[in-house]
Every structure is written in structure tokens, then in C-alpha cells.
Design an enzyme around this catalytic site. Structure first.
Site, short mmCIF file in Angstrom:
data_model
loop_
_atom_site.label_atom_id
_atom_site.label_comp_id
_atom_site.label_asym_id
_atom_site.label_seq_id
_atom_site.Cartn_x
_atom_site.Cartn_y
_atom_site.Cartn_z
N SER A 233 -9.68 73.56 -98.79
CA SER A 233 -8.82 73.78 -97.64
C SER A 233 -7.34 73.82 -97.98
CB SER A 233 -9.07 72.68 -96.60
OG SER A 233 -8.76 71.43 -97.15
N HIS A 261 -14.54 75.07 -93.84
CA HIS A 261 -13.57 76.18 -93.77
C HIS A 261 -14.24 77.51 -94.05
CE1 HIS A 261 -10.08 73.63 -93.14
NE2 HIS A 261 -10.71 72.75 -93.91
N LYS A 292 -13.88 73.14 -86.02
CA LYS A 292 -12.94 74.19 -86.47
C LYS A 292 -13.36 75.52 -85.83
CE LYS A 292 -12.06 71.64 -90.77
NZ LYS A 292 -11.04 70.72 -90.27
N1 PLP Z 1 -14.69 68.57 -94.93
C1 PLP Z 1 -13.63 69.40 -95.03
C2 PLP Z 1 -13.55 70.36 -96.18
C3 PLP Z 1 -12.60 69.37 -94.06
O1 PLP Z 1 -11.54 70.18 -94.15
C4 PLP Z 1 -12.72 68.44 -93.00
C5 PLP Z 1 -11.68 68.33 -91.95
O2 PLP Z 1 -10.51 68.45 -92.15
C6 PLP Z 1 -13.83 67.61 -92.94
C7 PLP Z 1 -14.81 67.70 -93.93
C8 PLP Z 1 -14.02 66.64 -91.81
O3 PLP Z 1 -14.42 67.36 -90.68
P1 PLP Z 1 -14.37 66.69 -89.23
O4 PLP Z 1 -13.03 67.01 -88.66
O5 PLP Z 1 -15.50 67.31 -88.48
O6 PLP Z 1 -14.57 65.24 -89.44
#
Ligand code: PLP
Length: 446
Positions: A233, A261, A292
Site C-alpha cells: 500500500s 488494495h 476499501k
Molecule cells: N492489510 C492491508 C494491506 C491494509 O492496507 C489494511 C488497512 O489499511 C489492512 C490490512 C487492515 O484492513 P482493515 O481496515 O479492514 O482492518
């Protein structure tokens, strides 16, 4: 200020003295009140001192963050999420280029309507975890749709993908197993892996040579799991999944990807990185988010082999010990998934917009990290510059955020721009123009 369980619990220290003098009087009259109205004791003094000491330590830490220019101030949005938002303190609406609202579904009328209907039919929430009395037919329906979307056997919902990552590894892997993890994986994966007792091996970012070495080192383990973000990300770079799957097959390992993402918009039908790179049948476990592209409310999930999902329902701690996803959230996410199952159109609308931004910015002299992904990091290097430029962009009507250490490595500060299917070409051009103006002002481009 924390007090023990007694009559002073909600009083300020000034009030405490009043209570103490009253307490003295009361003590002489009513002995049983002792312990409730406790006198000001050396123990309480020590506790005040401990809190004062902690406060000083914390203030010192906070001052360090401010001095380093890495303080993350939160701007207050006073409207719905979308390409145009209202931000507290700004006169007119602002163009938003920093949400993970990749498909523009966060405020899509059908998604919002589905949330309202779920709220009316099923109520605000379950007041329960799933296995006690927190499973509704709408949870089962969403799980089934997500399994269908990813073409996997089964699905389990969590309150967030952070929870899905926290709950998976501990259940799947024991001390006889090994986990091989990309060094730049998301914080929630790192934390989840910390909770499991498997041998941990970190391989260099997207380095297949190093991954192979680690696979060789872990050949005596009972099971091996390769763990990677599908898309990273901070840089918008895509994991080399075909090479990873080749190695997994050569060395007898399973492959896990975090698709937060990617789900909804990568690949011809928006199924994700595994579809984009043609390895849907070679990746075994996926964690992703509902927070997202899939409507942006909240929630996460795991899809994969049925016995794994069954075991997660029995053993996964964030699933067992946390409340069920609220019905309106499930309603919104379900409608988002249905829209994507019905048509590829929204998923495909991303690419042209992403390339418009990337090409125009590169022509203007900026360095944009990653390749064709809607995460477009404008690389600046210096943390303070990233933060000041983001403030100047806001003055020009564009909301973007500077990222600096510890979110990204020191010296790699950037402004991360995220393109949404809901942006118009004019929105994108306005954003590029604002970057050119602020970039010239700060000497980033000539
Ligand atoms: N994994 C990745 C790659 C993320 O970018 C995020 C959130 O920023 C998460 C996990 C966590 O997701 P959630 O917002 O559903 O807890």
C-alpha cells in the site's frame, strides 16, 4: 488521573482534598466507610507520582514526533466520503485524493440504500459474537457471495481485515511449521505472525532469490506458508505472484495474499492480484477488507479451503471474542459485492484514470512510485516537505496526505495520491495542476 475503586473515582485532585477532610470526620463516626473513603496514603502518593512520571515520558515522546515533523494531524471531514468532500475549516468543497474508495462505492446510492434496509430489517447490531447469537442470514449470505467472488471454497467474516490477519496464522501454523513473510508486509500481518508459534523467516521485499533461500532453510518444517501483500500500500507495487507460486510448488509451500488494495478492481473482473497475474488457482488463502473498494464501511474476511475456514470459526480469537459485523455494514458490503458480480464495468474504469494521473505527473517532472496501480506515491524524500506540500495542496482545494516515518522508511517521505473510479478527468487535471504549483513553490520541480 486514575483512582482505585472508591468514592473518589470521578473527582479531580482538588475535590479529593475536600472528600478527604470529610472522610476524616466520617471515619470517626462510621467505621465501615473505611476503605471507601480512604485517607490520602503513601500508596496513593506513589500512584500520583507514577502517573506524573508516565505523563512526562509520553509528553517527551510526543514532542519528539512534533520535532521530527512526523506528527499526523487528523483533518475533520463534514460530508460523505467521495471525490468531493467538505473539510472542517475550508470554505468550499475539496477534491479528495487520499481515500481507499477505489471504486467510488462508499456513497453509491444502491450501497447506502442496502445499508438502510438492513438497518431497518435487522437492527443496529447483534450485541453478541457470532457463535453465541450473532449470526444472521445476512452474514451467511455475504460469506457465500465473497467465496463466490474469489472462487474459493468458503469464507469467514471478521470485524476488520486487521482482525482477519491477527486471527489466521495462530490457528493455521504451529511450532513445527514455518512462515515466510515479505519484509514490507502490512503491520497487521506482522502482528498476526507474531502471535503464531511457527518459525518466522522474513524475505527481502519481492526478492524471489531470497525467498527461495528461506524456503530451502525451512524444508524440515511440517508446513510452509508464504505470506505477501498482493499490492503493497505504500508504494503501489504488485507482488510477483507467478514467481512466488512457482517456488511454492517447487518447495511444497502454501501461498497467502492480503488483497486489501486489490479486491474489487485489479484483474479483468476485479477479483484481485491473483486474477491480474493469472494465478487464481495457485494462491490458497486470501485475506481482504470490506473497508476499501467494497463499499468502504468496515469488516474483513478470509477465503480459502473449507477445513481452514471451519477451524477459524472454532479457534480464531478475533472471531470468537469480538462482536458480529453490524447488519447495516453487512448490507452495504453485500450490495457492493453484488454490483461487482453483476458487471465488470466499474472495476475496469480505474485503469484509464490512473494512467492519466501517472503520465501527467511524470511529464511534469515528479517521481511516481509503483506502476499501473491507483496508489500513486509522489516521492519527495523529506518528511517536513511532504507535510507542508500536503497543507499547500489543501489551500488549492486538493486533499492529499504526506506519509513519513514510521509509516514509510526514513528518507522516503511521499504524498500518496489515490485515484478513484469516481474521479472525473477534470478532477485529475485539477490535482496535477495543484501539484505543479506547489512543486514549483518548494523547488521539487522546475
Ligand atoms: N492489510 C492491508 C494491506 C491494509 O492496507 C489494511 C488497512 O489499511 C489492512 C490490512 C487492515 O484492513 P482493515 O481496515 O479492514 O482492518
Amino acid at each position: 488521573m486514575v483512582f482505585t475503586l472508591n468514592a473518589r473515582a470521578r473527582l479531580t485532585p482538588t475535590h479529593t482534598f475536600t472528600v478527604m477532610s470529610l472522610g476524616k470526620a466520617a471515619r470517626s463516626l462510621v467505621n465501615p466507610l473505611r476503605g471507601v473513603l480512604r485517607p490520602f496514603s503513601p500508596a496513593l502518593n506513589r500512584s500520583y507520582a507514577a502517573v506524573a512520571e508516565a505523563r512526562a515520558v509520553l509528553e517527551n515522546e510526543l514532542n519528539g514526533i512534533r520535532a521530527a515533523g512526523t506528527w499526523k494531524a487528523e483533518r475533520i471531514i463534514t460530508s460523505k466520503q467521495g471525490p468531493q468532500i467538505n473539510v472542517d475549516g475550508s470554505r468550499s468543497s475539496i477534491l479528495n485524493f487520499c481515500a481507499n474508495n477505489y471504486l467510488g462505492l462508499s456513497s453509491h446510492p444502491e450501497v447506502v440504500q442496502a445499508g438502510i434496509e438492513a438497518l431497518q430489517k435487522y437492527g443496529a447490531g447483534l450485541s453478541s459474537v457470532r457463535f453465541i447469537c450473532g449470526t444472521q442470514d445476512l452474514h451467511k449470505n455475504l460469506e457465500q457471495k465473497l467465496a463466490e467472488f474469489h472462487e474459493r471454497e468458503d469464507c469467514i467474516l471478521y470485524a476488520s481485515c486487521f482482525d482477519a490477519n491477527a486471527g489466521l496464522f495462530e490457528v493455521l501454523l504451529g511450532p513445527d511449521d514455518a512462515v515466510l513473510s515479505d519484509e514490507l508486509n502490512h503491520a497487521s500481518i506482522i502482528d498476526g505472525i507474531r502471535l503464531c508459534r511457527a518459525q518466522r523467516l522474513r524475505y527481502k521485499h519481492m526478492d524471489l532469490g531470497d525467498l527461495e533461500k528461506k524456503l530451502q532453510e525451512s524444508q524440515s518444517s511440517r508446513m510452509r506458508l508464504i505470506v505477501t501483500d498482493g499490492v503493497f500500500s505504500m508504494d503501489g507495487d504488485v507482488a510477483p505472484l507467478p514467481g512466488i507460486c512457482d517456488l511454492a510448488e517447487q518447495y511444497g509451500a502454501m501461498v497467502f495474499i492480503d488483497e486489501c488494495h486489490a479486491t474489487g478492481f485489479l484483474g479483468s473482473r476485479g477479483r484481485g492480484t491473483d486474477e491480474l497475474l493469472g494465478v487464481m488457482d495457485r494462491v490458497h488463502i486470501i485475506n481482504s477488507t470490506l473497508g476499501k473498494a467494497l463499499g468502504g464501511a468496515a469488516g474483513g474476511y478470509t477465503v480459502g479451503p473449507k477445513p481452514l475456514i471451519d477451524l477459524l470459526r472454532q479457534r480464531s480469537r478475533p472471531y470468537l471474542f469480538s462482536n458480529s459485523l453490524p447488519p447495516p455494514v453487512v448490507g452495504c458490503s453485500t450490495r457492493a459485492v453484488e454490483l461487482l458480480l453483476a458487471s465488470n464495468e466499474i472495476a475496469q474504469s480505474m485503469t484509464a484514470k490512473t494512467m492519466r494521473f501517472r503520465n501527467k505527473m511524470t511529464q511534469a517532472g515528479f517521481t511516481i512510485s509503483g506502476s499501473a496501480h491507483p496508489i500513486c506515491p509522489v516521492m519527495l524524500g523529506d518528511a517536513r516537505l511532504a507535510s507542508v506540500m500536503a497543507d499547500d495542496m489543501l489551500k488549492l482545494g486538493v486533499y492529499v496526505i504526506g506519509f513519513s516515518y514510521p509509516v514509510v522508511p526514513k528518507g522516503k517521505a511521499r504524498i500518496r495520491v489515490q485515484i478513484s473510479a469516481a474521479h472525473t478527468d477534470e478532477d485529475i487535471d485539477h490535482c496535477v495542476d495543484a501539484f505543479i504549483q506547489t512543486g514549483r513553490k518548494h523547488g521539487v520541480i522546475s
